[in-house]
Structure formats: C-alpha cells, structure tokens
Write an enzyme that holds these catalytic residues in place. Sequence first.
Site, short mmCIF file in Angstrom:
data_model
loop_
_atom_site.label_atom_id
_atom_site.label_comp_id
_atom_site.label_asym_id
_atom_site.label_seq_id
_atom_site.Cartn_x
_atom_site.Cartn_y
_atom_site.Cartn_z
N HIS A 1 0.82 -1.21 0.00
CA HIS A 1 0.00 0.00 0.00
C HIS A 1 0.85 1.26 0.00
O HIS A 1 0.67 2.16 -0.82
CB HIS A 1 -0.93 -0.02 1.22
CG HIS A 1 -1.84 1.16 1.29
ND1 HIS A 1 -1.52 2.30 1.99
CD2 HIS A 1 -3.02 1.41 0.69
CE1 HIS A 1 -2.49 3.19 1.84
NE2 HIS A 1 -3.42 2.67 1.07
N ARG B 1 -9.10 2.99 -10.84
CA ARG B 1 -9.53 1.92 -9.94
C ARG B 1 -10.47 2.49 -8.90
O ARG B 1 -10.15 3.48 -8.25
CB ARG B 1 -8.33 1.33 -9.20
CG ARG B 1 -7.48 0.37 -9.97
CD ARG B 1 -6.55 -0.36 -8.99
NE ARG B 1 -5.85 -1.46 -9.63
CZ ARG B 1 -4.61 -1.36 -10.09
NH1 ARG B 1 -3.95 -0.22 -10.00
NH2 ARG B 1 -4.02 -2.41 -10.64
N ARG C 1 -12.92 1.60 -14.33
CA ARG C 1 -13.12 0.16 -14.24
C ARG C 1 -14.13 -0.16 -13.14
O ARG C 1 -13.97 0.32 -12.01
CB ARG C 1 -11.82 -0.56 -13.95
CG ARG C 1 -12.04 -2.07 -13.89
CD ARG C 1 -10.80 -2.81 -13.57
NE ARG C 1 -10.43 -2.61 -12.18
CZ ARG C 1 -9.37 -3.19 -11.63
NH1 ARG C 1 -8.59 -3.96 -12.36
NH2 ARG C 1 -9.08 -2.98 -10.37
N CYS D 1 -3.04 -1.88 -18.68
CA CYS D 1 -3.08 -1.15 -17.42
C CYS D 1 -2.49 -1.96 -16.27
O CYS D 1 -2.51 -1.54 -15.13
CB CYS D 1 -4.49 -0.69 -17.10
SG CYS D 1 -5.66 -2.04 -17.02
N GLU E 1 -7.75 -10.12 -19.15
CA GLU E 1 -6.90 -10.55 -18.04
C GLU E 1 -7.12 -12.02 -17.70
O GLU E 1 -6.59 -12.51 -16.70
CB GLU E 1 -7.07 -9.64 -16.82
CG GLU E 1 -8.48 -9.37 -16.38
CD GLU E 1 -8.56 -8.34 -15.24
OE1 GLU E 1 -7.53 -7.98 -14.66
OE2 GLU E 1 -9.69 -7.94 -14.93
N ASN F 1 -1.45 -8.15 -14.67
CA ASN F 1 -1.23 -8.72 -13.33
C ASN F 1 -2.00 -10.04 -13.22
O ASN F 1 -1.48 -11.05 -12.76
CB ASN F 1 -1.71 -7.77 -12.24
CG ASN F 1 -1.08 -6.40 -12.35
OD1 ASN F 1 -0.07 -6.25 -13.02
ND2 ASN F 1 -1.66 -5.41 -11.70
C1 PEP Z 1 -4.40 -6.35 -13.72
O1 PEP Z 1 -4.90 -7.44 -13.42
O2 PEP Z 1 -3.36 -6.24 -14.38
C2 PEP Z 1 -5.05 -5.10 -13.31
C3 PEP Z 1 -4.67 -3.93 -13.78
O3 PEP Z 1 -6.04 -5.19 -12.38
P1 PEP Z 1 -5.79 -5.48 -10.81
O4 PEP Z 1 -4.32 -5.35 -10.55
O5 PEP Z 1 -6.59 -4.45 -10.11
O6 PEP Z 1 -6.32 -6.87 -10.67
MG MG Z 2 -6.90 -7.49 -12.62
#
Ligand code: PEP
Ligand code: MG
Length: 752
Positions: free
Chosen positions: A398, A487, A534, A703, A631, A655
């Site tokens: 964080h 976010r 999002r 992103c 994703e 991610n």
């Molecule tokens: C991701 O999954 O790359 C993403 C941007 O979303 P989060 O990190 O919030 O899951």
């Molecule tokens: Mg994600």
Amino acid sequence: MQTIAWFEELSSEDVGVAGGKGANLGELASAGMPVPPGFVVTVNAYYSFLEQTGLKDRIMEILGNCNVDDNEELNRASKEIRELIANAAVPKELADEIMSGYRRLSELCGENEVPVAVRSSATAEDLPDASFAGQQETFLNVRGSELVERVRSCWSSLFTPRAIFYRESKGFQHEKVGIAVVVQKMVNAEKAGVMFTAHPSTGERDKIVIEAAFGLGESVVSGAVTPDHYEVEKSTGRVIKMEVGVKATKLVRDENGNTAEVRLDAEEARRQVLSEEEIRQLAELGRRVEEHFGSPQDIEWAFEDGRLYLLQSRAITVLYGEEKEAESQEEPSEVLVKGLGASPGVGSGKVKVILSLEELDKIQQGDVLVTTMTNPDMVPAMKRASAIVTDEGGMTCHAAIISRELGIPCVVGTGNATEVLRDNMEVTVDGARGVVYRGAAKKKEEQVQVTQVASKPVTATEIKVNISIPEIAEKVAPLADGVGLLRVEHMILGIGEHPMKFIREGREEELVEKIAEGVRKVAQAFYPKPVWYRTLDAPTDEFRSLEGGEEEPHEHNPMLGWRGVRRAIDEPELMQAEFRAIKRLVEEGYTNIGVMIPLVQHPEELRKAKEIAREVGLEPHRDVKFGIMVEIPAAALVIEEFIREGIDFISFGTNDLTQYTLAVDRNNERVARLYSEKHPAVLKLIEMVIRACRKHGVETSICGQAGSDPEIARRLVEFGITSISANPDAVDRIREIVARTELRLLLDSVRK
Ligand code: PEP
Ligand code: MG
C-alpha cells in the site's frame, strides 16, 4: 446535572462536561470570539441516557467478556452494544431538553429550523487531553427532530470496534470515557482557510501567516488547491506579503450537506481571495486569540455573508527556532535506516512515528511519516508528508503504490524504522536508493522535474496513467494523455463501509454520490482526455474487513472466486450504482468517460454488463465508450467473439493475465520467481489480441504493472498497441522509451 450547556457557559476547564472539542469552542465563545453559535449536549446527558435506559451494566458486561484482540469477538461486541443503543429510546425529558436548545438556537439565528453540525466530543475523566480525534461521528446539515437521533448516533460511536480497541490498548477504563455532542450552526463559507499566528516554517513570532481559498476551508487544509498566501507583521498590522495562488476548484456544500467540488474558470481561479481590509481583520482576530491563549495558534476561519467566523484554534505544537536554518545548511551523511526504494525523490522533514490511527493528527505539512505499514485511513496524512518510511512491505504494498501515485519519496521494508527513528528528528529520505539519513538536505528536486515535463516528447502511442486516488488527478493530468485505469477499489475502501451495506440499508444514493464525487475529480482534471473507469473488482477477502463486510463469503481461493464481472452479474445492485454515478457525470457533460469491465471470460458476461448499464439508462457506446479488461487467457483466446459482441477498446490486465496463464498466484512470494509478464506465453496472447483488435479498429491498451516496464513497453509498441497506461511515477520514463521505439521502427522502415 445539566443536559445542555451553551458555548458561552463553558471554558477550557470543562473538558469533563463538554469533551475536548466542546470545551475549546466554549473557551473561544466565552472570550467573545466570533464562533458560530451553538451548545453542547453534555457528558451528563450521555450518562443519564445510559442510567435511565439501564444500558450501562449491560454494556460493561459485554465489554468485560470481550477479548479485543480477536477481531470477530470485537466486531460482535461492538455490534451488540450499538444495536442496544440504537433500540433504546432517548428518555422524553432528555429529548425535550435537547430540542428546546435547538429551538432556541434556531431563533437566535433567525431561522425556523437552522441547519446544524453535530459532532462527537469525547473525553476521559482522568486524562482530559486524551486524543480521541477522528474516532467518533460527525453529521452535517442536521435539521429539526432528527437531531435527537443524531445525538444518539454520536453516543453510539463511542462503541465502534476501533474506539473500543483504542481504549483497551491505551488502558482507559471504558466506564470512565464519556462523550459530549457539539451542536453548532453550520457555516457555509464563501472564503475560508487557515491562519498561523507565528510563521509555521521559519518560527518567526512577529509574523502572521494566512492561507485562503474560495469555498469551504477543507480545500486549504487538504492541500487540494494552491491557496493565496498572505503575511502580516504582528506588531504593526502591516500586510507585508500577498501572493495570489491558482485555486482551480472550490468546495461548496449542497442543500443535503454534501460537499461538492466546483471548478473555477481561469479568471476566478487567479482572483485574490481576501481584500486587504479582510486580511487585517483576520490578523487582528489572530492576535487576540493568541493573546487569549498565551501561545501561537493554528486557526481555522471562514467568511459567510461577509461575517468572519472562527471555527477552531489549536496551539502550534512544533515551532522551529532559528537553529533550524543552521542545521539545514549541512548535507546529510549518516545513514539511519535502509530499505527498499519504493517511490523516487528526496524529501526532508521532521520524523513523526505513527503507531496507531489516532496519532495521525501529529503529521503536519512536510513531516516524514514513519509507520509499520500504511492503510487507506492514512491517505490524508500521507498527502501532508514530505516522505514516507515503513517497517514492512515490498514494491507493491500500500505505501509503495500510494506514494508513487502521490509523488512522495518512500522507503519500505526497513524492518526497524519505527524503532530507530524518533519523533522530531530531522531526516532526509532518498526514495530511489532506499536510504534515510540524519539531517535535512537542500531542495533541488523541483527544478529537475520541471525540465523533464517541459521536454516531454510527442508519441503516436498514447501514454496514459493509472489512478486509484482521485486527489492526485490534478497533479498528474499534465503528464499523461488520459487515464487508462481508474480503480474504484481504493475509493471504496476509503469510505470505510462495505458498498453492499449502503444498498442493504437503502442508502444507494449516498454511495452513487460518493463514487460520482471521486470519478468527477478525475474526469474534470483530465477533460477532454479519456478516463476509463473500471467497475468494481474486489476479491471477497479484501473487503471483509470493512464495516458491513462480515457477510462476505469465505472462499477457498478468492483470486479465482467471486470478483469482477461475475459477482456483478449475480448481485447487480453495485454495478447499477456505479453506472448511475457514471450516468450522472455524463449528464454533467463529462463526455470523456469510458467504462471497462474486469475479469470477463465469456462474451455473455459483457452482454449482461451492458444490460445492467441500460437498466439505469446508460447506453454503452453512445454515452460512454465500453470496453473489457483482457486478463483471463480465455478472453484473449476468443477475442474475436468479444469484438463481434461489441467493444470500443480492450485493456490488458497483465497482473491477472500472467497469474492465470502461468498458474502462479500473484500474491504468493513462494512462487514469485515463476511470475513473469515476459513469459513467451503471456506475450503471445498479447500479440494475438492486438493483431485481432487492429484488424477491427478496436483500441488496445495495457493497465497492468507490465505497462510500467520499459522492456515490455517497447514490445507493445512493436506489436502496435494504441496506448500504454503506466503508474504515475513511470509515465515519463515510458514516454521516452516509447518515443525511441517509434523512431527506431520508423527509421528501420525507411532504411529497408
Ligand atoms: C491487472 O490485473 O493487471 C489489473 C490492472 O487489475 P488489478 O491489478 O486491479 O487486478
Ligand atoms: Mg486485474
């Protein structure tokens, strides 16, 4: 035994009756200062409520049986007590006395039912100055008979899990902590700000410093605008400095008491807030308050209908002496602690060690915040800090994410900063190299940054930015071509209540407005550049700790569980609230908002999300661009089907895409070495999707964290991506690498 006491009847001696806040206001009013009128529902009233309803023994019994270190037990005890209070009627005599005070206050203000602020003012009998700041409720714009209910809610807020835990951990006896309630006429300021009756950074006692902005004073206190800055010589009353700031926005209060941000046009933003006469009037008040208390004061003030009001006055706790200047001449060298450089930049200031949320008030503008690990409740204090240092955490904790976003130097994972660093030590934090030195460094950073911005290269691939804290939007908007990921999770965590709690309690409108408020800040700062919002994607385990989150199901693997669009389809109320907020903004003229749906794996889910939008009157593709996060490998593999279903854009959430492609939990450090966005399988999926989207004229973006990695950014440009969204601190670096890559591709094609 008084139920209510008017401010004029109270003084700073009366903490035991009126709580800290009430006694302070009483002291100021009794001294003839222009405090907005009001009264205090005394601690006696609270005790009498407990006695007459027979609740006291019951509450003590529940607390006596509760092990506060067990979170579930603590929550259960809190809930039980608060339900008891909510269900106990306020005895008629008490209620009558409160209402008769209110009627008199209304008369005094020349109104039928004057809107009042209702604030808790807690006190501990044996420790009158105990800091319970921020633990208890405040209600704004309360009118008429709802007042009694609000007073009872303030009483009840003495038993939130946080307040109970705080008292236990500090060794306060519960029965000795009382609570008073301040009832005060609301001031709807046209101009407001702060005043220091001694120079807060040089320590000069003969200067009064005033900072002023339009609208409510919160925008000055929170640092949301650059306020006007005036200085007055105390001995002569002469105005010796007037610097007019650019106030891009102002905060106003609507009729429901909600605070709304209004954008000022260029001319108004540069207008001087206070006339010379008003500055003098204010300085004179400052001088009187200081004289009354006998020490320099930090004052909050406001003008309403041309009348000056004093809202609060506190002693300035830390005043630097002249010795500070000598100290800051030296370049620091002695290393005090080391950790991971999590957010670049160099910051100096006085250390403030924060071991519990109640100590956050210690952080003044420019201090160095030192703590074990930050959390969403700390963000306002983090914004005031010149640097942040934590004991725990890695590059995606964080503290790291938020300080990168705020542009504040940060060192995480030091192991021992809270032990080695002591309050008021002067230190320098190097957030790039992960080192904290003794002493203050000279400032050189700002100039470097300005030159970087000035030489920003133009790229065909747009460089956007990821945002989770709306407040940073204004600052980063000039750096980026849009927001590739807004976010909402952080905003919601910051509200502190589970969003479903709003829905369950019929308070959907409140939730809609809170979301709209955050998104508006970003859409406004970037307008007309695109902002992709999002929809909520919160794994059940992350939201369980919120108030009202107890009902979150326990899942074996939340990462693969009830999150993203799949939850929205089962429980559409939240997504509806989000879309209502977006619709409101579209109607306000924010035509730059796009909506992005997370964690889709089948076109059917996209269709359902669009239906939910239509249910609240938001038309995908017409009112807002509508796209999906890619994703999950499934979404990448059937991208053509999504295109047929209808999308304006896609954005790679690398991610998640990486964790699901490689079967590696992104949060599990044991398998972290297997986690790489550069794995050929991940890159292959990305390339495939970009190719399909280009064929059909669908925009592509990224992103995930990989967008902030220069090497991956280079590959993405080669694949032909439309835009890259990076973290705020990486935007400049990514822009540069993208510019180089584009030139290289161009040169190669010419030379062929
Ligand atoms: C991701 O999954 O790359 C993403 C941007 O979303 P989060 O990190 O919030 O899951
Ligand atoms: Mg994600």
